[in-house]
Design a protein around this motif. Structure first.
Motif, PDB file in Angstrom:
ATOM      1  N   ASN A  88       0.818  -1.214   0.000  1.00  0.00           N
ATOM      2  CA  ASN A  88       0.000   0.000   0.000  1.00  0.00           C
ATOM      3  C   ASN A  88       0.853   1.266   0.000  1.00  0.00           C
ATOM      4  OD1 ASN A  88      -2.346  -1.579   0.144  1.00  0.00           O
ATOM      5  ND2 ASN A  88      -2.231  -1.679   2.375  1.00  0.00           N
ATOM      6  N   GLU A  95       8.023   6.686  -5.934  1.00  0.00           N
ATOM      7  CA  GLU A  95       7.940   8.038  -6.492  1.00  0.00           C
ATOM      8  C   GLU A  95       8.938   8.997  -5.860  1.00  0.00           C
ATOM      9  OE1 GLU A  95       3.937   9.329  -6.098  1.00  0.00           O
ATOM     10  OE2 GLU A  95       3.186   8.054  -7.738  1.00  0.00           O
ATOM     11  N   GLY A 313       0.081   0.355  -7.520  1.00  0.00           N
ATOM     12  CA  GLY A 313      -0.279   1.624  -8.144  1.00  0.00           C
ATOM     13  C   GLY A 313      -1.709   2.031  -7.861  1.00  0.00           C
ATOM     14  N   GLU A 314      -2.623   1.066  -7.867  1.00  0.00           N
ATOM     15  CA  GLU A 314      -4.026   1.357  -7.592  1.00  0.00           C
ATOM     16  C   GLU A 314      -4.233   1.729  -6.128  1.00  0.00           C
ATOM     17  OE1 GLU A 314      -8.402  -0.719  -8.395  1.00  0.00           O
ATOM     18  OE2 GLU A 314      -6.559  -1.612  -9.203  1.00  0.00           O
ATOM     19  N   ALA A 316      -2.195   3.340  -4.292  1.00  0.00           N
ATOM     20  CA  ALA A 316      -1.781   4.743  -4.167  1.00  0.00           C
ATOM     21  C   ALA A 316      -2.867   5.677  -4.681  1.00  0.00           C
ATOM     22  CB  ALA A 316      -0.476   4.963  -4.929  1.00  0.00           C
ATOM     23  N   GLU A 317      -3.575   5.257  -5.715  1.00  0.00           N
ATOM     24  CA  GLU A 317      -4.608   6.102  -6.315  1.00  0.00           C
ATOM     25  C   GLU A 317      -5.832   6.252  -5.411  1.00  0.00           C
ATOM     26  OE1 GLU A 317      -5.492   4.386 -10.077  1.00  0.00           O
ATOM     27  OE2 GLU A 317      -3.552   4.914 -10.981  1.00  0.00           O
ATOM     28  N   VAL A 318      -6.218   5.169  -4.726  1.00  0.00           N
ATOM     29  CA  VAL A 318      -7.435   5.226  -3.907  1.00  0.00           C
ATOM     30  C   VAL A 318      -7.154   5.657  -2.468  1.00  0.00           C
ATOM     31  CG1 VAL A 318      -8.509   3.435  -5.321  1.00  0.00           C
ATOM     32  CG2 VAL A 318      -7.365   2.798  -3.191  1.00  0.00           C
ATOM     33  N   ARG A 319      -5.886   5.742  -2.097  1.00  0.00           N
ATOM     34  CA  ARG A 319      -5.537   6.031  -0.707  1.00  0.00           C
ATOM     35  C   ARG A 319      -6.143   7.341  -0.208  1.00  0.00           C
ATOM     36  NH1 ARG A 319      -1.979   9.172   1.983  1.00  0.00           N
ATOM     37  NH2 ARG A 319      -1.148   8.397   3.984  1.00  0.00           N
ATOM     38  N   ASP A 320      -5.973   8.428  -0.959  1.00  0.00           N
ATOM     39  CA  ASP A 320      -6.437   9.730  -0.489  1.00  0.00           C
ATOM     40  C   ASP A 320      -7.954   9.762  -0.350  1.00  0.00           C
ATOM     41  OD1 ASP A 320      -3.850  10.628  -0.371  1.00  0.00           O
ATOM     42  OD2 ASP A 320      -3.907  11.723  -2.271  1.00  0.00           O
ATOM     43  N   GLU A 321      -8.649   9.149  -1.298  1.00  0.00           N
ATOM     44  CA  GLU A 321     -10.107   9.095  -1.219  1.00  0.00           C
ATOM     45  C   GLU A 321     -10.553   8.295   0.004  1.00  0.00           C
ATOM     46  OE1 GLU A 321     -13.970   7.466  -3.816  1.00  0.00           O
ATOM     47  OE2 GLU A 321     -11.933   7.323  -4.628  1.00  0.00           O
TER      48      GLU A 321
END
Length: 332
Positions: A88, A95, A313-314, A316-321
């Motif tokens: 996660n 990055e 990668g996914e 990282a994309e959903v983490r903030d939401e």
């Protein structure tokens, strides 16, 4: 006799200097790894016997805190290796540009999913779960919705996703299981959350002290009580939605002044002395199954029928939401 005494004194005085001349490898990791009951002391002794070096573990909180510290220190960090991130966090870690390719052979790995990552190498894995005491909670919830529907005096302890890898894992567990319904699930869970701790150690201690009915931990946590304490009262609740998979990894810091020693450590990490220590000190599944298999008691643990995991990668994309949904629910 006098000459012998002088010679002995000179030899003794030289020992610290010789010890200081050993190359030093600094590994940032989480607190429970380096505890006296964790794998750290075993790993340190075994690796130093091989490398002729000094292995220096630095505890820096849970996995999310590790990454935060590394970001803050940047190329000035003392770390040669970071051990304790998970999938996660690996995309965010990559990055930063602070990690170097490990170049190690990962074909020996025994994981429930495939693995391809040039920067990070797994050392253990497990499933998140809520652990309970069978004498205090004979009929535990069998899903998040069961937990929501339970009497409000049923309390759980969880960890902060901003500092703890289990805490972040819980966010992604809910998101993977419920998708757009995640805010609704968090709103229902909020009344049952006694508190949110910074890390796993504090929350698990509260559960053991009887302050909460359930604690966010792992399906493997009851193995500790069974094997180390002969305590059969602890268990992990099996959830119908499935359980989120955590894979813990290590990576070499690009600015390390000991790159060869760091690579040697990652090689050692997948060998029998390191991996055989994991099940009974870190209480997780080893990334490479030891020659003698898993310790007696592991066969009693629940094995989720459904393994939930976001690719790095996914995640990282959903983490903030997911973090925003969690924060909104708990702030009401």
């Amino acid at each position: 006799m006098r000459i012998q005494v002088i010679a002995a004194a000179l030899a003794a005085s030289a020992l610290p200097a010789l010890a200081d001349e050993r190359p030093e490898l600094t590994v940032y990791t989480y607190e429970s790894f380096v505890a006296e009951w964790g794998p750290g002391p075993i790993v340190k002794d075994a690796f130093e016997a091989r490398c002729g070096c000094a292995l220096n573990f630095v505890a820096a909180g849970d996995g999310a805190a590790l990454l935060a510290r590394l970001r803050l220190e940047g190329d000035r960090t003392d770390a040669d290796v970071v051990l304790g991130l998970d999938t996660n966090l690996t995309a965010a870690a990559a990055e930063t540009g602070l990690f170097a390719p490990h170049g190690r052979d990962d074909s020996v790995l025994d994981l429930p999913v495939g693995w391809e990552d040039p920067l990070f190498l797994p050392y253990d894995w497990g499933y998140f779960a809520f652990v309970y005491d069978k004498t205090r909670l004979p009929e535990p919830p069998a899903s998040f919705e069961d937990l929501i529907a339970a009497p409000e005096d049923l309390k759980i302890v969880i960890q902060d996703p901003r500092s703890s890898t289990p805490g972040l894992g819980l966010l992604l567990w809910v998101k993977a299981a419920y998708g757009d319904r995640a805010p609704e699930i968090w709103e229902g869970l909020a009344p049952h959350i006694l508190t949110v701790t910074k890390g796993w150690t504090e929350s698990y201690g509260m559960f053991i002290d009887g302050e909460a009915d359930m604690v966010l931990s792992y399906t493997t946590s009851p193995a500790y009580h069974l094997i180390a304490e002969e305590d059969y009262t602890k268990a992990a609740a099996r959830f119908d939605e499935g359980h989120y998979l955590q894979i813990e990894v290590a990576g070499i810091v690009a600015s390390s002044d000991q790159p060869e020693l760091a690579q040697q450590f990652l090689d050692f990490m997948l060998t029998e002395p390191f991996q055989s220590a994991i099940p009974t000190t870190n209480w997780m599944y080893p990334a490479v199954t030891p020659a003698n298999g898993l310790p007696a008691g592991y066969e009693t643990l629940i094995r989720p029928e459904t393994a939930l995991i976001f690719p790095a990668g996914e995640a990282a994309e959903v983490r903030d939401e997911a973090l925003a949904e969690w924060r909104d629910a708990l702030s009401r």
